[in-house]
Design an enzyme around this catalytic site. Sequence first.
Site, PDB file in Angstrom:
ATOM      1  N   ASP A  10      -4.345  -6.857  -3.170  1.00 46.23           N
ATOM      2  CA  ASP A  10      -5.744  -7.282  -3.240  1.00 46.23           C
ATOM      3  C   ASP A  10      -5.860  -8.558  -4.078  1.00 46.23           C
ATOM      4  O   ASP A  10      -5.410  -8.575  -5.223  1.00 46.23           O
ATOM      5  CB  ASP A  10      -6.560  -6.145  -3.875  1.00 46.23           C
ATOM      6  CG  ASP A  10      -8.048  -6.354  -3.701  1.00 46.23           C
ATOM      7  OD1 ASP A  10      -8.485  -7.532  -3.671  1.00 46.23           O
ATOM      8  OD2 ASP A  10      -8.777  -5.354  -3.594  1.00 46.23           O
TER       9      ASP A  10
ATOM     10  N   ASP B 122      -1.630 -13.553   2.267  1.00 46.56           N
ATOM     11  CA  ASP B 122      -2.371 -14.443   3.165  1.00 46.56           C
ATOM     12  C   ASP B 122      -3.255 -15.380   2.343  1.00 46.56           C
ATOM     13  O   ASP B 122      -3.767 -16.354   2.861  1.00 46.56           O
ATOM     14  CB  ASP B 122      -3.293 -13.604   4.060  1.00 46.56           C
ATOM     15  CG  ASP B 122      -4.256 -12.796   3.205  1.00 46.56           C
ATOM     16  OD1 ASP B 122      -3.772 -11.949   2.422  1.00 46.56           O
ATOM     17  OD2 ASP B 122      -5.480 -13.027   3.276  1.00 46.56           O
TER      18      ASP B 122
ATOM     19  N   THR C 111       4.326  -6.628   7.756  1.00 46.62           N
ATOM     20  CA  THR C 111       3.547  -5.465   7.325  1.00 46.62           C
ATOM     21  C   THR C 111       2.329  -5.330   8.258  1.00 46.62           C
ATOM     22  O   THR C 111       2.050  -6.221   9.062  1.00 46.62           O
ATOM     23  CB  THR C 111       3.046  -5.632   5.878  1.00 46.62           C
ATOM     24  OG1 THR C 111       1.925  -6.517   5.865  1.00 46.62           O
ATOM     25  CG2 THR C 111       4.119  -6.178   4.952  1.00 46.62           C
ATOM     26  N   GLU C 112       1.581  -4.237   8.091  1.00 45.40           N
ATOM     27  CA  GLU C 112       0.366  -4.049   8.905  1.00 45.40           C
ATOM     28  C   GLU C 112      -0.628  -5.200   8.663  1.00 45.40           C
ATOM     29  O   GLU C 112      -1.173  -5.775   9.598  1.00 45.40           O
ATOM     30  CB  GLU C 112      -0.327  -2.721   8.561  1.00 45.40           C
ATOM     31  CG  GLU C 112       0.301  -1.497   9.195  1.00 45.40           C
ATOM     32  CD  GLU C 112       1.296  -0.803   8.263  1.00 45.40           C
ATOM     33  OE1 GLU C 112       1.579  -1.327   7.163  1.00 45.40           O
ATOM     34  OE2 GLU C 112       1.805   0.271   8.649  1.00 45.40           O
TER      35      GLU C 112
ATOM     36  N   ASP D  52      -0.216   5.126  -9.173  1.00 43.27           N
ATOM     37  CA  ASP D  52      -0.824   3.833  -9.486  1.00 43.27           C
ATOM     38  C   ASP D  52       0.198   2.925 -10.168  1.00 43.27           C
ATOM     39  O   ASP D  52       0.913   3.366 -11.069  1.00 43.27           O
ATOM     40  CB  ASP D  52      -2.029   4.061 -10.407  1.00 43.27           C
ATOM     41  CG  ASP D  52      -2.956   2.874 -10.405  1.00 43.27           C
ATOM     42  OD1 ASP D  52      -2.483   1.745 -10.707  1.00 43.27           O
ATOM     43  OD2 ASP D  52      -4.138   3.049 -10.088  1.00 43.27           O
TER      44      ASP D  52
ATOM     45  N   GLU E 226       2.003   4.053  -3.370  1.00 43.01           N
ATOM     46  CA  GLU E 226       0.657   3.753  -2.872  1.00 43.01           C
ATOM     47  C   GLU E 226      -0.313   4.705  -3.579  1.00 43.01           C
ATOM     48  O   GLU E 226      -0.012   5.890  -3.722  1.00 43.01           O
ATOM     49  CB  GLU E 226       0.644   3.937  -1.343  1.00 43.01           C
ATOM     50  CG  GLU E 226      -0.706   4.068  -0.689  1.00 43.01           C
ATOM     51  CD  GLU E 226      -1.594   2.843  -0.857  1.00 43.01           C
ATOM     52  OE1 GLU E 226      -1.152   1.711  -0.598  1.00 43.01           O
ATOM     53  OE2 GLU E 226      -2.750   3.035  -1.276  1.00 43.01           O
TER      54      GLU E 226
ATOM     55  N   GLU F 124      -0.046  -8.151   7.441  1.00 46.10           N
ATOM     56  CA  GLU F 124       0.538  -9.426   7.869  1.00 46.10           C
ATOM     57  C   GLU F 124       0.295  -9.646   9.360  1.00 46.10           C
ATOM     58  O   GLU F 124      -0.082 -10.735   9.801  1.00 46.10           O
ATOM     59  CB  GLU F 124       2.051  -9.398   7.569  1.00 46.10           C
ATOM     60  CG  GLU F 124       2.793 -10.651   7.965  1.00 46.10           C
ATOM     61  CD  GLU F 124       4.207 -10.644   7.389  1.00 46.10           C
ATOM     62  OE1 GLU F 124       4.566  -9.697   6.659  1.00 46.10           O
ATOM     63  OE2 GLU F 124       4.951 -11.593   7.673  1.00 46.10           O
TER      64      GLU F 124
ATOM     65  N   GLU G 227       8.570  -0.641  -3.272  1.00 49.60           N
ATOM     66  CA  GLU G 227       7.425  -1.384  -2.717  1.00 49.60           C
ATOM     67  C   GLU G 227       6.138  -0.913  -3.387  1.00 49.60           C
ATOM     68  O   GLU G 227       5.875   0.293  -3.463  1.00 49.60           O
ATOM     69  CB  GLU G 227       7.312  -1.212  -1.191  1.00 49.60           C
ATOM     70  CG  GLU G 227       6.229  -2.165  -0.648  1.00 49.60           C
ATOM     71  CD  GLU G 227       5.838  -1.933   0.812  1.00 49.60           C
ATOM     72  OE1 GLU G 227       6.323  -0.967   1.434  1.00 49.60           O
ATOM     73  OE2 GLU G 227       5.018  -2.720   1.308  1.00 49.60           O
TER      74      GLU G 227
HETATM   75  C1  LIG Z   1      -4.314  -4.853   1.230  1.00 48.35           C
HETATM   76  S1  LIG Z   1      -3.427  -3.369   1.322  1.00 48.35           S
HETATM   77  C2  LIG Z   1      -1.817  -3.922   1.893  1.00 48.35           C
HETATM   78  C3  LIG Z   1      -1.018  -2.782   2.456  1.00 48.35           C
HETATM   79  C4  LIG Z   1       0.417  -3.163   2.902  1.00 48.35           C
HETATM   80  N1  LIG Z   1       1.211  -3.615   1.783  1.00 48.35           N
HETATM   81  C5  LIG Z   1       0.399  -4.207   3.973  1.00 48.35           C
HETATM   82  O1  LIG Z   1       0.768  -5.365   3.695  1.00 48.35           O
HETATM   83  O2  LIG Z   1       0.025  -3.893   5.108  1.00 48.35           O
HETATM   84  C6  LIG Z   1      -3.096  -3.063  -0.387  1.00 48.35           C
HETATM   85  C7  LIG Z   1      -2.654  -1.633  -0.661  1.00 48.35           C
HETATM   86  O3  LIG Z   1      -2.310  -1.518  -2.025  1.00 48.35           O
HETATM   87  C8  LIG Z   1      -2.826  -0.311  -2.546  1.00 48.35           C
HETATM   88  N2  LIG Z   1      -3.018  -0.509  -3.983  1.00 48.35           N
HETATM   89  C9  LIG Z   1      -3.879  -1.364  -4.584  1.00 48.35           C
HETATM   90  N3  LIG Z   1      -3.796  -1.296  -5.918  1.00 48.35           N
HETATM   91  C10 LIG Z   1      -2.832  -0.358  -6.187  1.00 48.35           C
HETATM   92  C11 LIG Z   1      -2.309   0.185  -7.390  1.00 48.35           C
HETATM   93  N4  LIG Z   1      -2.750  -0.223  -8.579  1.00 48.35           N
HETATM   94  N5  LIG Z   1      -1.358   1.124  -7.292  1.00 48.35           N
HETATM   95  C12 LIG Z   1      -0.916   1.549  -6.080  1.00 48.35           C
HETATM   96  N6  LIG Z   1      -1.378   1.078  -4.903  1.00 48.35           N
HETATM   97  C13 LIG Z   1      -2.329   0.138  -4.950  1.00 48.35           C
HETATM   98  C14 LIG Z   1      -4.130  -0.099  -1.792  1.00 48.35           C
HETATM   99  O4  LIG Z   1      -4.543   1.252  -1.792  1.00 48.35           O
HETATM  100  C15 LIG Z   1      -3.755  -0.611  -0.414  1.00 48.35           C
HETATM  101  O5  LIG Z   1      -3.257   0.404   0.433  1.00 48.35           O
END
Ligand SMILES: C[S@@+](CC[C@H](N)C(=O)[O-])C[C@H]1O[C@@H](n2cnc3c(N)ncnc32)[C@H](O)[C@@H]1O
Length: 217
Positions: A121, A157, A195-196, A99, A72, A198, A47
């Site tokens: 994002d 979303d 997910t959170e 990353d 993450e 979602e 994931e």
């Molecule tokens: C909008 S949140 C969604 C979290 C979770 N997947 C959910 O649906 O509840 C996006 C997550 O992706 C992580 N993230 C963004 N770009 C990333 C990257 N290049 N590598 C690892 N994690 C990343 C952010 O830190 C954040 O916690």
Amino acid sequence: MTRLRRKKNIYARLSACASYWFEVPVANRGCWRQACGMPPDCPLYLELGCGKGRFAIETARKNPGVCVIALEKEQSVILSAIESACEEGMTNLFFLCADVLLLRNYFTPGEVDRIYINFCDPWSRKNKPKRRLTYREYLETYKTLLRPCGDIHFKTDDSRLFEFSMGEFEVAGLGIRKITRDLHNSPWNAENIRTEFEEKFAEQGVLIKRAEAFKPD
Ligand SMILES: C[S@@+](CC[C@H](N)C(=O)[O-])C[C@H]1O[C@@H](n2cnc3c(N)ncnc32)[C@H](O)[C@@H]1O
């Protein structure tokens, strides 16, 4: 000073759950199943951007024979996921604080069976499509790391990100299936793990979009 103290505290908490996360992921490139104490032929699900880990935890619970690795980049965010897995004594869920950009350094070609991208994002306000985790260059990496017929399960979303991603999947030569623009009222809702993010969007009445992209044989 406060920041430093907080950081120290994060390390102490992470150290208490040391067997659930890998500080130097490159060391296990090509041998993740062994590193996780899982059978050499078990499926490996990855994931990307797992946030606080609700999805990864539930996926691992429902699939005890699968090695689930959740990645993450934010240490302070992934910490609670790691602590939950540790408290529960889970045996098939592990974490990388890393990353996505460096994914090729962590996994070898064909090592991964499935990739989940949940609510990444959309980068729409800043109009930076190349930063989206479904941009074609990222997809090339995922395609390389997936085994033949391996797949990417994608949820969002954001309508613009969703339509953009469908186009990028096509450009990358991936097949697309099980497309829905209203997941919670679709045939795939029964097996869906929320997910959170979602949950938050669903409460606001936002429709969840979902699709699977797969690597040809
Ligand atoms: C909008 S949140 C969604 C979290 C979770 N997947 C959910 O649906 O509840 C996006 C997550 O992706 C992580 N993230 C963004 N770009 C990333 C990257 N290049 N590598 C690892 N994690 C990343 C952010 O830190 C954040 O916690």
